[in-house]
Design a protein around this motif. Structure first.
Motif, PDB file in Angstrom:
ATOM      1  N   ALA A   1     -23.910   1.992  33.482  1.00 18.96           N
ATOM      2  CA  ALA A   1     -23.339   1.600  32.188  1.00 18.96           C
ATOM      3  C   ALA A   1     -22.089   2.422  31.865  1.00 18.96           C
ATOM      4  N   VAL A   2     -22.150   3.726  32.146  1.00 14.59           N
ATOM      5  CA  VAL A   2     -20.997   4.593  31.846  1.00 14.59           C
ATOM      6  C   VAL A   2     -19.812   4.214  32.737  1.00 14.59           C
ATOM      7  N   LEU A   3     -20.090   4.058  34.029  1.00 15.99           N
ATOM      8  CA  LEU A   3     -19.005   3.768  34.975  1.00 15.99           C
ATOM      9  C   LEU A   3     -18.435   2.361  34.792  1.00 15.99           C
ATOM     10  N   LEU A   4     -19.277   1.429  34.309  1.00 14.49           N
ATOM     11  CA  LEU A   4     -18.811   0.053  34.138  1.00 14.49           C
ATOM     12  C   LEU A   4     -17.601  -0.013  33.216  1.00 14.49           C
ATOM     13  N   GLY A   5     -17.674   0.730  32.132  1.00 16.00           N
ATOM     14  CA  GLY A   5     -16.578   0.690  31.167  1.00 16.00           C
ATOM     15  C   GLY A   5     -15.383   1.530  31.570  1.00 16.00           C
ATOM     16  N   THR A   6     -15.564   2.491  32.455  1.00 17.09           N
ATOM     17  CA  THR A   6     -14.457   3.393  32.797  1.00 17.09           C
ATOM     18  C   THR A   6     -13.887   3.118  34.190  1.00 17.09           C
ATOM     19  N   ALA A   7     -14.748   3.093  35.196  1.00 19.03           N
ATOM     20  CA  ALA A   7     -14.254   2.968  36.574  1.00 19.03           C
ATOM     21  C   ALA A   7     -14.303   1.545  37.108  1.00 19.03           C
ATOM     22  N   GLY A   8     -14.889   0.625  36.350  1.00 22.59           N
ATOM     23  CA  GLY A   8     -14.943  -0.766  36.793  1.00 22.59           C
ATOM     24  C   GLY A   8     -16.253  -1.113  37.460  1.00 22.59           C
TER      25      GLY A   8
ATOM     26  N   ALA B   1     -26.559  -8.102  30.873  1.00 23.23           N
ATOM     27  CA  ALA B   1     -26.478  -7.494  29.543  1.00 23.23           C
ATOM     28  C   ALA B   1     -25.021  -7.401  29.086  1.00 23.23           C
ATOM     29  N   TYR B   2     -24.137  -7.053  30.018  1.00 24.61           N
ATOM     30  CA  TYR B   2     -22.726  -6.888  29.672  1.00 24.61           C
ATOM     31  C   TYR B   2     -22.086  -8.226  29.279  1.00 24.61           C
ATOM     32  N   THR B   3     -22.366  -9.268  30.061  1.00 21.99           N
ATOM     33  CA  THR B   3     -21.664 -10.541  29.852  1.00 21.99           C
ATOM     34  C   THR B   3     -22.055 -11.242  28.555  1.00 21.99           C
ATOM     35  N   ALA B   4     -23.187 -10.859  27.956  1.00 24.12           N
ATOM     36  CA  ALA B   4     -23.586 -11.526  26.707  1.00 24.12           C
ATOM     37  C   ALA B   4     -22.493 -11.400  25.649  1.00 24.12           C
ATOM     38  N   ARG B   5     -21.894 -10.186  25.519  1.00 25.88           N
ATOM     39  CA  ARG B   5     -20.837 -10.005  24.502  1.00 25.88           C
ATOM     40  C   ARG B   5     -19.669  -9.194  25.045  1.00 25.88           C
ATOM     41  N   ASN B   6     -19.613  -9.078  26.384  1.00 23.96           N
ATOM     42  CA  ASN B   6     -18.601  -8.230  27.028  1.00 23.96           C
ATOM     43  C   ASN B   6     -18.588  -6.827  26.409  1.00 23.96           C
ATOM     44  N   SER B   7     -19.769  -6.241  26.325  1.00 21.14           N
ATOM     45  CA  SER B   7     -19.881  -4.949  25.654  1.00 21.14           C
ATOM     46  C   SER B   7     -20.730  -3.994  26.498  1.00 21.14           C
ATOM     47  N   VAL B   8     -20.165  -2.814  26.770  1.00 20.60           N
ATOM     48  CA  VAL B   8     -20.909  -1.798  27.528  1.00 20.60           C
ATOM     49  C   VAL B   8     -22.083  -1.282  26.687  1.00 20.60           C
ATOM     50  N   PHE B   9     -21.899  -1.296  25.353  1.00 12.97           N
ATOM     51  CA  PHE B   9     -22.972  -0.870  24.455  1.00 12.97           C
ATOM     52  C   PHE B   9     -24.249  -1.668  24.728  1.00 12.97           C
ATOM     53  N   ASP B  10     -24.069  -2.973  25.027  1.00 14.50           N
ATOM     54  CA  ASP B  10     -25.234  -3.827  25.295  1.00 14.50           C
ATOM     55  C   ASP B  10     -25.974  -3.410  26.567  1.00 14.50           C
ATOM     56  N   VAL B  11     -25.252  -2.790  27.515  1.00  9.73           N
ATOM     57  CA  VAL B  11     -25.932  -2.311  28.732  1.00  9.73           C
ATOM     58  C   VAL B  11     -26.863  -1.157  28.358  1.00  9.73           C
TER      59      VAL B  11
END
Lengths: 162, 496
Positions: A102-109, B403-413
C-alpha cells in the motif's frame, strides 16, 4: 470445530473492541445532539449513531462475555491438513508486506510495489530459496501487469514512471 | 420484462466478445473456486478489479460467470480432492470423495454438474418469472415500506446466518456504525471521522468486502494450514440408471427448496445446501437404503442443486428490491454500483436491457460450465495442487489492486488491510461476518428510509400496512431464529 473459550485476557479482546466502537458511537451521537447548532438539523444523524451504539453495547455485554462467547479452535482436526510451523510470524509478515504494498503503490508505483511485496512474501512467508523466489516474482508480476494492462485497469506509476 | 427483451439480451450475450468474456469469466472463476480455501465470494472479490473497466452489461456478465464458475470449481475440488472451497461444497466432499477413491470421481462430477446445471436453468427461469412482478410491487414502495423491508432483511440475516440472534444483531449494528462513518448527507455534519479528511469521504464497500473475504482468507490459511491434496482417479462420467434416478429426484427437490428458501434474506447457499443434505439423508434412512458417508449420489445431487438454485434466487431480491441476501450478493451489489447500475426495481424497467443480458448470460454460463468442467476435470485437479505459498502473494496483489481501483485511493488499500484483520479476528472469535456485511450495506438504506419516513410524518410508518407486515415478519424471524438456536443449544448442553 467450536469450543467454549477460557476467560483469558485474549478472550476479553472482542468484547472490549466492540464496546470501544459502541462508546465512540454514543459519544459521537451525543456530540451531534448536544453541541451542534439545531439549525444544522443534525439531530437525526445523532440519534441514529447513538441508538446503534447502545444496541451494540447491550448486545456485546450480553453475548460477548468471555465464557459465554464461542471461539473457533486453533487446532484444526481436518484430515490431511499441513499445519504451518510459525503461523503467527507468517501472518504478521503477510500483513507487513501488504502494508508495504500500500505504501509503495502510492509512491514507487504498482510494478515496484507488486515486485517488492511478492518477493518478500515468497522469500520470507513461503520460504522459497532466493533464486526461485526471484524467478516466481518476475513471472507472477509479468502475468499480473499484463492482465491489468489488458483489462484497462489504471494503476499509479509512481516516481519511476512504471 | 418481455420475451422480446430477453431475446435482445441473448443477442447481446451471443456477440463474440461478450461470449468470450463469459467464457473467460467461467474459466477464471472455476480456477479460483478450485483453489483450497477460496469460494465464490473470494473469487468475486479477487477478480473484481479485472472487470471494472468493462461496460456495465459486459462487466456484470463476467462477474456472474466468475461467481458461477467458482461455485462449480468448489464442487470439483471437493469431489476430486476432498477440499471444499467453501462450506456449501462440504456435502460434495463427504459423498463425492469416496466415489473418487473408488475410481468413480467422473460420475460424481457429472452428477454434481448435471444437478447444478438443472438448478441453474430453473433458477434463471425463476428470476424471469418472479423478478419483474416483485419489482412491480416494489415500485409502489415509499420510505416506510422500504424501512420495513430493510428491517426485515437485517433481522432475518442476523437471525439465520449466525449462531446467536443477539450476536447477529450486534454485528449488524457494528456494520451499520462502520457504514455511517463520513459526512451526514442531510446535515453535512461529520460523523465518526475524528477530524480525518480521508474518513470524511466515508468507507467504500469494495475495499471493506475485499479485506473481509480476500485478505482474511489468506490470514486464515496462513494460520491453520492447507490440505495436502491427493487426487484419486477421475474415471468415466456416465452414471448408472439407478444413480441417475436417485440423483435426479434429489436434484429436483433441492432445486425447488433451494430456490424458494433462497428468496428469504439470510438463507445463504450453505444453509440450504445442508438442509437439502439432511433431508436427503433422512429420506434415505427412512427407506432403509442409505449409503450416506460412502458415496451417496443423492447427497451430491440434492445439495448441489440447492446450492445453485439458492445462488440464483438471490438475484431476485437483489434485482427487484435492491436487497442482497448474503455476502456474495452484497459484493455483486457493490460491483453493480461501481459500474453505475443501482440495483432495485428499475433493473426491470429503465435498466431492463442490462438485466436481460445478465439473465441471458446465466443461461449461457450454465452451458459453458457444463461443457468446460467435465472434460477438464483432470486439469482442474492439477490446478488445485498449486501450492498456497505461491497463491498467497497473487491474492494479496489482486486484493490491493481491487481495493485501490474502487476510488483510485491508496487509503482504501489500508482500509482493505484493516478489514482483513477484522475479518480474520471475527472468524477467529466466532463473530458472524454475514450480519456485519449486511449491516454495512443496508445501514445507509435503513437510515435514509427512516429519516424520510419521519420527515413525512413521525407516525407514517404505522399507517403503512406493508411496513407493519414487514415489522411483524421481522419480529417473527427473530423469534423463530431464537427458538431454533435454543433447540440446537439444549442437546449440546445436555451432552456436555
Amino acid at each position: 470445530m467450536t469450543t467454549k473459550s477460557r476467560p483469558t485476557s485474549a478472550a476479553w479482546t472482542p468484547m472490549l473492541v466492540l464496546l470501544l466502537l459502541a462508546a465512540l458511537a454514543v459519544e459521537e451521537g451525543l456530540r451531534l445532539l448536544l453541541t451542534v447548532d439545531p439549525a444544522a438539523q443534525a439531530d437525526m444523524a445523532g440519534w441514529y449513531v447513538l441508538a446503534l451504539g447502545l444496541v451494540l453495547a447491550v448486545t456485546t455485554l450480553y453475548a460477548e462475555r468471555p465464557g459465554r462467547a464461542v471461539s473457533t479452535s486453533e487446532e484444526s482436526e481436518e484430515e490431511g491438513v499441513v499445519r504451518p510451523a510459525t503461523p503467527r510470524r507468517d501472518m504478521v509478515l503477510c500483513l507487513a508486506f501488504f502494508a508495504g504494498y500500500a505504501v509503495l503503490l502510492g509512491t514507487a508505483g504498482h510494478v515496484v510495489a507488486g515486485c517488492a511485496s511478492v518477493l518478500g512474501y515468497l522469500r520470507f512467508v513461503s520460504r522459497y530459496p532466493w533464486v526461485r523466489a526471484i524467478a516466481y516474482t518476475a513471472a507472477v508480476n509479468a502475468v499480473l501487469v499484463t492482465l491489468f494492462e489488458l483489462s484497462g485497469v489504471v494503476l499509479p506509476t509512481g516516481l519511476l514512471g512504471f | 420484462m418481455g420475451f422480446s427483451q430477453l431475446m435482445a439480451g441473448f443477442g447481446e450475450v451471443f456477440r463474440p466478445e461478450v461470449l468470450l468474456l463469459a467464457f473467460l469469466g467461467c474459466l477464471a472463476g472455476t480456477m479460483v473456486g478450485i483453489l483450497p480455501g477460496l469460494g465464490p465470494v473470494s473469487a468475486v472479490a479477487i477478480l473484481f478489479p479485472l472487470t471494472t473497466y468493462l461496460g456495465p452489461a459486459a462487466a456484470i456478465v463476467v462477474l456472474a460467470a466468475i461467481y458461477y464458475g467458482a461455485m462449480y470449481g468448489g464442487s470439483t475440488s471437493a469431489i476430486l480432492l476432498k477440499i471444499p472451497g467453501e462450506v456449501s461444497s462440504l456435502p460434495a466432499a463427504i459423498e463425492g470423495y469416496p466415489m473418487t477413491r473408488r475410481g468413480r470421481g467422473g460420475t460424481a462430477l457429472a452428477i454434481a454438474a448435471g444437478a447444478s446445471f438443472v438448478a441453474g436453468i430453473v433458477g434463471t427461469v425463476g428470476i424471469v418469472l418472479v423478478g419483474p412482478s416483485l419489482a412491480g410491487f416494489a415500485l409502489e414502495f415509499g420510505p416506510p415500506e422500504m424501512l420495513g423491508l430493510v428491517l426485515f432483511s437485517l433481522t432475518a440475516i442476523a437471525g439465520l446466518s449466525s449462531g446467536s440472534v443477539v450476536r447477529g444483531i450486534g454485528m449488524a449494528a457494528a456494520g451499520m456504525l462502520v457504514a455511517s462513518v463520513g459526512l451526514d448527507l442531510t446535515s453535512s455534519q461529520q460523523r465518526m471521522t475524528f477530524g480525518s479528511l480521508q474518513l470524511m469521504q466515508g468507507l467504500d464497500i469494495v475495499p471493506v468486502m475485499i479485506g473481509l473475504f480476500g485478505i482474511a482468507e489468506v490470514l486464515r490459511v496462513l494460520e491453520r494450514g492447507t490440505v495436502d491434496a491427493r487426487a484419486g482417479r477421475v474415471g468415466g462420467f456416465l452414471p448408472t440408471r439407478d444413480e441417475l434416478r436417485r440423483s435426479a429426484g434429489a436434484a429436483g427437490r433441492g432445486t425447488v427448496t433451494g430456490f424458494v428458501l433462497g428468496l428469504v434474506p439470510g438463507m445463504l447457499p450453505s444453509t440450504t445446501t445442508f438442509l437439502s443434505y439432511a433431508s436427503e439423508r433422512r429420506r434415505a434412512e427412512r427407506k432403509g437404503n442409505s449409503r450416506f458417508g460412502d458415496g451417496a449420489v443423492e447427497g451430491i445431487g440434492g445439495p448441489e442443486a440447492a446450492n445453485n438454485a439458492t445462488a440464483m434466487s438471490g438475484f431476485v431480491p437483489l434485482f427487484s428490491l435492491g436487497i442482497p441476501t448474503g455476502p456474495t450478493m452484497a459484493l455483486i451489489m457493490a460491483a453493480l454500483m461501481v459500474y453505475g447500475v443501482v440495483p432495485g426495481p428499475t433493473m426491470f424497467t429503465s435498466n431492463s436491457d442490462i438485466t436481460a443480458a445478465v439473465i441471458a448470460s446465466f443461461f449461457v454460463a450454465n452451458v459453458i460450465l457444463l461443457v468446460l468442467n467435465l472434460p477438464l476435470a483432470p486439469v482442474w485437479a492439477r490446478v488445485a495442487r498449486v501450492p498456497y505459498g505461491l497463491l498467497g502473494p497473487i491474492i494479496l496483489v489482486c486484493c490491493g489492486v481491487g481495493a485501490y481501483t474502487a476510488r483510485n485511493s491508496v487509503f482504501d488499500v489500508f482500509v482493505c488491510l484493516l478489514s482483513g484483520i477484522a475479518g480474520w479476528a471475527m472468524s477467529k472469535r466466532g463473530l458472524p461476518v454475514a450480519p456485519f456485511v449486511m449491516g454495512f450495506i443496508l445501514g445507509p438504506m435503513l437510515e435514509l428510509s427512516l429519516r424520510q419516513s419521519v420527515a413525512i410524518s413521525p407516525v407514517s410508518m404505522l399507517r403503512s400496512p406493508i411496513f407493519l407486515f414487514f415489522l411483524a415478519a421481522a419480529l417473527i424471524s427473530v423469534a423463530l431464529a431464537y427458538r431454533m438456536h435454543r433447540r440446537r443449544q439444549v442437546p449440546a448442553d445436555a451432552n456436555a
